[in-house]
Design a protein around this motif. Structure first.
Motif, PDB file in Angstrom:
ATOM      1  N   VAL A   1     -40.972  19.260 -13.256  1.00  0.00           N
ATOM      2  CA  VAL A   1     -41.680  18.582 -12.195  1.00  0.00           C
ATOM      3  C   VAL A   1     -41.460  19.318 -10.876  1.00  0.00           C
ATOM      4  N   PRO A   2     -42.544  19.593 -10.147  1.00  0.00           N
ATOM      5  CA  PRO A   2     -43.914  19.257 -10.481  1.00  0.00           C
ATOM      6  C   PRO A   2     -44.482  20.167 -11.571  1.00  0.00           C
TER       7      PRO A   2
ATOM      8  N   THR B   1     -34.198   4.813 -15.205  1.00  0.00           N
ATOM      9  CA  THR B   1     -32.927   5.377 -14.770  1.00  0.00           C
ATOM     10  C   THR B   1     -33.256   6.552 -13.860  1.00  0.00           C
ATOM     11  N   GLU B   2     -32.271   7.038 -13.150  1.00  0.00           N
ATOM     12  CA  GLU B   2     -32.524   8.134 -12.217  1.00  0.00           C
ATOM     13  C   GLU B   2     -33.054   9.380 -12.926  1.00  0.00           C
TER      14      GLU B   2
ATOM     15  N   PRO C   1     -38.880   8.123 -11.990  1.00  0.00           N
ATOM     16  CA  PRO C   1     -38.015   8.422 -10.845  1.00  0.00           C
ATOM     17  C   PRO C   1     -37.938   9.908 -10.513  1.00  0.00           C
ATOM     18  N   ARG C   2     -37.996  10.771 -11.524  1.00  0.00           N
ATOM     19  CA  ARG C   2     -37.969  12.219 -11.243  1.00  0.00           C
ATOM     20  C   ARG C   2     -39.219  12.648 -10.475  1.00  0.00           C
TER      21      ARG C   2
ATOM     22  N   VAL D   1     -39.249  14.196  -6.414  1.00  0.00           N
ATOM     23  CA  VAL D   1     -39.883  15.418  -5.905  1.00  0.00           C
ATOM     24  C   VAL D   1     -40.740  15.106  -4.685  1.00  0.00           C
ATOM     25  N   ASP D   2     -41.238  13.878  -4.621  1.00  0.00           N
ATOM     26  CA  ASP D   2     -42.054  13.441  -3.484  1.00  0.00           C
ATOM     27  C   ASP D   2     -41.188  12.911  -2.342  1.00  0.00           C
ATOM     28  N   GLY D   3     -39.857  13.048  -2.466  1.00  0.00           N
ATOM     29  CA  GLY D   3     -38.967  12.642  -1.399  1.00  0.00           C
ATOM     30  C   GLY D   3     -38.536  11.189  -1.447  1.00  0.00           C
ATOM     31  N   VAL D   4     -38.810  10.499  -2.568  1.00  0.00           N
ATOM     32  CA  VAL D   4     -38.431   9.092  -2.706  1.00  0.00           C
ATOM     33  C   VAL D   4     -37.242   9.004  -3.656  1.00  0.00           C
ATOM     34  N   THR D   5     -36.077   8.629  -3.144  1.00  0.00           N
ATOM     35  CA  THR D   5     -34.892   8.529  -3.988  1.00  0.00           C
ATOM     36  C   THR D   5     -35.021   7.339  -4.937  1.00  0.00           C
TER      37      THR D   5
END
Length: 324
Positions: free
Chosen positions: A237-238, A289-290, A295-296, A300-304
């Motif tokens: 990703v991406p 899960t993380e 979530p991955r 990458v889009d800056g969202v934890t």
């Protein structure tokens, strides 16, 4: 908009994805604690009973009482009997705001045959396939060119799914899939890249599409349960696709999300063969899960991960406020 303070996270379930859901629920609780929420939890046992996360068994009346006392319920539940609109119906009756899609969207998305028909109606290509409903065949499975993939219509995490290369193996594979669902889909095995797209409806109602993710594997191998959970998946990703293909993936994922009436977050899975995109399926409560796919993609889009779970809670709270 008021910020929800008390979130009850649901995990478990009586279906095949019980253990996967337990992992998602634990990760979501931790992430929501990190974002400042008061977090409690309940578990649906394998036998359908309820218990606290400490293992104390409680009855359905006590469970409903705990659900109704929360500000928002986060059902980190996967698969049949939970994600398919069943738990959403319970939460609608309870009257508590909840994360994710409602009854209709959950049911349609879980039904791979129904979601396939909707995608086709939208002009989005799908793999050629036939439906087997108990003893009734809506089309001739032998007419689908081998190799094929045989999978339950309403089951997740690839449970009951198998690649079939020989005609004599088709009936046993169908029988194995029917252990999970009497309705079975027999589809052509698409040799292509597998690319997922995450779609989220935010608290303001706008839709956010994250960068796509590619499942790195042999394109002739089925991304089955063993690949998902028994080994470390190769998620890229991406995904490296052209701007045109990415735009078409985003548009198709958004169109399916909206047509089904989804809320919260969903993962829309595609095959990409050259410039051709083929819809595979949609998951309205993907792994949480993380290290899971959705979530991955948002990371990458800056969202934890804590931010993602908090945004889902805020969206659920806002949706309920608009409805009220």
């Amino acid at each position: 908009m008021s910020r929800a303070r008390h979130v009850l996270v649901l995990g478990g379930g009586a279906g095949a994805e019980h253990d996967v859901s337990i992992g998602s629920a634990a990760a979501v609780r931790e992430a929501l604690l990190a974002s400042g929420h008061l977090v409690t939890g309940l578990t649906i046992r394998r036998d359908g009973g309820w218990e606290t996360i400490s293992g104390a068994q409680i009855g359905i009346a006590a469970a409903i009482q705990r659900l109704s006392e929360s500000d928002v319920v986060f059902p980190a539940l996967h698969g049949e009997g939970t994600e398919d609109g069943t738990v959403a119906g319970l939460l609608e009756m309870t009257g508590v705001p909840y994360v994710g899609s409602g009854v209709r969207a959950g049911a349609l998305a879980m039904d791979k045959w129904a979601s396939k028909l909707i995608a086709e109606r939208l002009g989005i290509a799908t793999a050629r396939g036939v439906l087997i409903d108990g003893e009734d065949e809506h089309g001739d499975p032998a007419a689908v060119q081998l190799p094929v993939v045989v999978k339950p219509v309403a089951s997740g995490s690839s449970y009951g799914a198998a690649r079939v290369e020989r005609a004599q193996d088709l009936k046993p594979a169908i029988a194995a899939a029917q252990a999970y669902d009497s309705r079975v889909l027999v589809e052509e095995f698409v040799i292509a890249r597998e690319i997922d797209v995450a779609v989220m409806r935010r608290a303001d109602g706008e839709i956010h599409v994250a960068p796509p993710l590619e499942i790195g594997k042999d394109t002739e191998r089925l991304f089955d349960t063993a690949l998902k959970y028994d080994a470390a998946p190769d998620f890229r990703v991406p995904a490296q696709v052209s701007a045109e293909v990415r735009a078409r993936l985003n548009a198709a994922a958004k169109a399916i999300f909206q047509a089904l009436g989804c809320a919260g977050v969903a993962r829309v899975d595609f095959f990409v063969r050259g410039d051709e995109i083929i819809f595979n399926e949609i998951n309205t409560m993907p792994g949480m899960t993380e290290h899971s796919q959705v979530p991955r993609m948002f990371a990458v889009d800056g969202v934890t991960f804590p931010e993602l779970t908090a945004r889902l809670v805020a969206a659920a709270y806002a949706r309920d406020a608009r409805r009220s």
